[in-house]
Enzyme design. Sequence first.
Site, PDB file in Angstrom:
ATOM      1  N   PHE A 123     -11.351 -24.544  20.014  1.00 19.63           N
ATOM      2  CA  PHE A 123     -10.218 -23.634  19.898  1.00 19.63           C
ATOM      3  C   PHE A 123      -9.067 -24.438  19.310  1.00 19.63           C
ATOM      4  O   PHE A 123      -8.927 -25.620  19.569  1.00 19.63           O
ATOM      5  CB  PHE A 123      -9.829 -22.990  21.237  1.00 19.63           C
ATOM      6  CG  PHE A 123      -8.701 -22.014  21.029  1.00 19.63           C
ATOM      7  CD1 PHE A 123      -8.940 -20.818  20.368  1.00 19.63           C
ATOM      8  CD2 PHE A 123      -7.401 -22.326  21.378  1.00 19.63           C
ATOM      9  CE1 PHE A 123      -7.897 -19.946  20.079  1.00 19.63           C
ATOM     10  CE2 PHE A 123      -6.356 -21.452  21.095  1.00 19.63           C
ATOM     11  CZ  PHE A 123      -6.603 -20.261  20.452  1.00 19.63           C
ATOM     12  N   ASP A 214     -12.383 -24.087  29.833  1.00  9.41           N
ATOM     13  CA  ASP A 214     -11.263 -23.301  29.328  1.00  9.41           C
ATOM     14  C   ASP A 214     -11.473 -21.905  29.905  1.00  9.41           C
ATOM     15  O   ASP A 214     -12.304 -21.129  29.431  1.00  9.41           O
ATOM     16  CB  ASP A 214     -11.262 -23.284  27.796  1.00  9.41           C
ATOM     17  CG  ASP A 214     -10.077 -22.487  27.259  1.00  9.41           C
ATOM     18  OD1 ASP A 214      -9.511 -21.671  28.013  1.00  9.41           O
ATOM     19  OD2 ASP A 214      -9.725 -22.674  26.080  1.00  9.41           O
ATOM     20  N   LYS A 257      -4.070 -14.020  29.021  1.00 12.19           N
ATOM     21  CA  LYS A 257      -5.202 -13.164  28.645  1.00 12.19           C
ATOM     22  C   LYS A 257      -5.753 -12.469  29.894  1.00 12.19           C
ATOM     23  O   LYS A 257      -5.167 -11.497  30.345  1.00 12.19           O
ATOM     24  CB  LYS A 257      -6.288 -13.992  27.951  1.00 12.19           C
ATOM     25  CG  LYS A 257      -5.932 -14.397  26.508  1.00 12.19           C
ATOM     26  CD  LYS A 257      -5.022 -15.570  26.428  1.00 12.19           C
ATOM     27  CE  LYS A 257      -4.985 -16.179  25.053  1.00 12.19           C
ATOM     28  NZ  LYS A 257      -3.997 -17.265  24.961  1.00 12.19           N
ATOM     29  N   PHE A 448      -2.038 -21.993  10.468  1.00  9.20           N
ATOM     30  CA  PHE A 448      -2.191 -20.533  10.386  1.00  9.20           C
ATOM     31  C   PHE A 448      -0.976 -19.783  10.908  1.00  9.20           C
ATOM     32  O   PHE A 448      -0.704 -18.673  10.482  1.00  9.20           O
ATOM     33  CB  PHE A 448      -3.445 -20.078  11.148  1.00  9.20           C
ATOM     34  CG  PHE A 448      -3.481 -20.536  12.575  1.00  9.20           C
ATOM     35  CD1 PHE A 448      -3.980 -21.788  12.897  1.00  9.20           C
ATOM     36  CD2 PHE A 448      -3.009 -19.731  13.595  1.00  9.20           C
ATOM     37  CE1 PHE A 448      -3.998 -22.228  14.219  1.00  9.20           C
ATOM     38  CE2 PHE A 448      -3.022 -20.152  14.916  1.00  9.20           C
ATOM     39  CZ  PHE A 448      -3.517 -21.414  15.230  1.00  9.20           C
TER      40      PHE A 448
HETATM   41  N1  F0G Z   1      -7.855 -21.414  24.899  1.00 12.13           N
HETATM   42  C1  F0G Z   1      -8.255 -20.263  24.349  1.00 12.13           C
HETATM   43  C2  F0G Z   1      -9.697 -19.898  24.335  1.00 12.13           C
HETATM   44  C3  F0G Z   1      -7.300 -19.409  23.766  1.00 12.13           C
HETATM   45  O1  F0G Z   1      -7.711 -18.264  23.220  1.00 12.13           O
HETATM   46  C4  F0G Z   1      -5.927 -19.784  23.789  1.00 12.13           C
HETATM   47  C5  F0G Z   1      -4.924 -18.950  23.158  1.00 12.13           C
HETATM   48  C6  F0G Z   1      -5.576 -20.996  24.384  1.00 12.13           C
HETATM   49  C7  F0G Z   1      -6.570 -21.792  24.932  1.00 12.13           C
HETATM   50  C8  F0G Z   1      -4.158 -21.485  24.408  1.00 12.13           C
HETATM   51  O2  F0G Z   1      -3.416 -20.776  25.326  1.00 12.13           O
HETATM   52  O3  F0G Z   1      -1.705 -19.597  23.931  1.00 12.13           O
HETATM   53  O4  F0G Z   1      -1.450 -19.818  26.404  1.00 12.13           O
HETATM   54  O5  F0G Z   1      -1.162 -21.788  24.957  1.00 12.13           O
HETATM   55  N2  F0G Z   1      -5.226 -18.033  22.379  1.00 12.13           N
HETATM   56  C9  F0G Z   1      -4.314 -17.094  21.764  1.00 12.13           C
HETATM   57  C10 F0G Z   1      -5.108 -16.162  20.894  1.00 12.13           C
HETATM   58  C11 F0G Z   1      -3.139 -17.699  21.089  1.00 12.13           C
HETATM   59  O6  F0G Z   1      -4.472 -15.360  20.207  1.00 12.13           O
HETATM   60  O7  F0G Z   1      -6.339 -16.202  20.911  1.00 12.13           O
HETATM   61  P1  F0G Z   1      -1.849 -20.478  25.132  1.00 12.13           P
END
Ligand code: F0G
Length: 456
Positions: A123, A214, A257, A448
Site C-alpha cells: 500500500f 494492516d 475505513k 498521485f
Molecule cells: N493501509 C491501507 C490498506 C489503506 O487503504 C490506507 C489508506 C492506509 C493504510 C493509510 O491510512 O489514510 O488513515 O493514513 N487508504 C486510503 C484510501 C487513503 O483511499 O484507500 P490513513
Amino acid sequence: RRSWAEPYKIKVVEPLKMTTRAEREQAIAEAGYNTFLLRSEDVYIDLLTDSGTSAMSDRQWAGMMVGDEAYAGSKNFYSLEEAIQKYYGYRYILPTHQGRGAENILSKILIKPGDYIPGNMYFTTTRLHQELAGGTFVDVIIDEAHDPRSQHPFKGNVDLQKLTDLIKRVGAERIPYISVAGTVNMAGGQPISMANLRAVYELAKSHDIRIILDATRAVENAYFIQQREADYHQQSIAIILKEFCSYTDGCTMSGKKDALVNIGGWLALNDPDIYEEARNMIVIYEGLHTYGGMAGRDMEAMAIGIEESVQDDHIRARIGQVEYLGQKLLDWNIPIVVPIGGHAIYLDAKAFLPHIPQDQFPAQLLAAELYREAGIRAMERGIVSAGRNKDTGDHYYPELELVRLTIPRRVYTQAHMDLTAEAVDEVYYNRHRLRGLKMVYEPKYLRFFQARFELL
Ligand code: F0G
C-alpha cells in the site's frame, strides 16, 4: 429469494450541487486532470475513497458530545482501548492521527537499513514508511492477485513459496516483520483466507519473525472469510475478526475505513517491549499516548464505530452495495477486477482503454473522464499511484492499471449506484475517442495526490 436493504434509515441529509458538463470540463482541467485536486463541492457522487467518508450513526454523534478533552487520561481513550481489546484482541493500544501515523512509528521502531519487509502487495503509505526507514518492500502475494480476471476467492493470500524463498535468500534476521493486509486495497479489495494467514503465522513463528497486520479493512476481510471459507459460514464477523487478528503480533489501523469515523487510527501491539518504545515515540510524532493526535470525541465515536462495524447486518449491507454496483457492470460486460472486492469496484483501465500505453496514464485519464461525464469522482490506482523505483528512478509499471470506484459506508443509495453504472457504461461506449495524458508536475512523494497532467 428476497432482496436485501440497508439496516438503517436516513436522519440527516447533505444536499449536493448539480453541475453542467461545461462546468465539469473546466473544473477537471483546472485540477490538472487529477481528481484529488477537484473541489468536493464540484463533485456529485464522491467515490474517491472510503476513507473518512462514512456516515456516522446517531449513537456515534451522541458519543461526540461526551468527548473528554483532557490532555491526559481522557475517558474516551479507555472506551477506545476497551473496544479494540474486545473486538481485535490486541493487548496494548496507542491512538494515532490516522493509519500512516501508526505506520511511521512502527516502521521507525522495527526496521533497520538493509531490512526486507515482505507483504501481500504494497500500500502506498505503508511501503513509503518502510522505505523511509531504510527497508525494502518485497511483494509476496500470490500471482493471481496481479491478474484482474482470475476468479481466485482469496486473491489477497500470501504465496508461501515466495515468502520461504525470501527468508532463504536474505535470512530471517533481515526480516523484522511480515506486513499482511486484509483486505488488499491495491489488489482490488481482495481478501486473505484464514487458512492462509494461519499458515503464514506458522511459517513466521518457525523463523521467529513477527506479523504485523494492516487492519484497515480487516472487518471486510472477515465477511469474505464468513462467505467463502467452509469452516466459517456459521461464525459471526466478530468471532472471525478476533481469530484473524490472533495470528498476528500487532496492527496498524486507519480507523477511517472499517471503524466508521472521519478521522483517527491506532497502533496495537502484543509485545510489551515494542509497546514501550512505541509509547515513547508517539509523544514525538503524534501526541500523548492517551490521545495520539485524536480529539477525545473522535476516540469515543471510533469506539462506538468499532462495535457497529462488526455487526453482521452492517457488513452484509455494506459489501452488498459494492456487489450490487459491480454486478451491474459485469452484466454490461465492462471490464472490472473480479471477484468483486470489499470496498470498491476497480475498473480495469488496461482492458477499458487498450489503445493508451501505460506511460500515458490510462487509469488517470479514465478517472478524469468519469468526472467529466457525470460528476463522479474516482481514484487512479495504477502507474501514477505506483510511483518510481527509488534506485533506478523509473516508473514502477504495475500489472494492475485500475480506477477505483470506492463506496463510502452508509452514504449513498442504490439510485446513486445505478447512476454510477450508467455513467461508466456511457464512457465505455465512447472509449475509442479518448487520448492519453502527459504528466506536467510530479511531486517527490506519493505523487498521485498532487501530480498534474495535460491532455495529449
Ligand atoms: N493501509 C491501507 C490498506 C489503506 O487503504 C490506507 C489508506 C492506509 C493504510 C493509510 O491510512 O489514510 O488513515 O493514513 N487508504 C486510503 C484510501 C487513503 O483511499 O484507500 P490513513
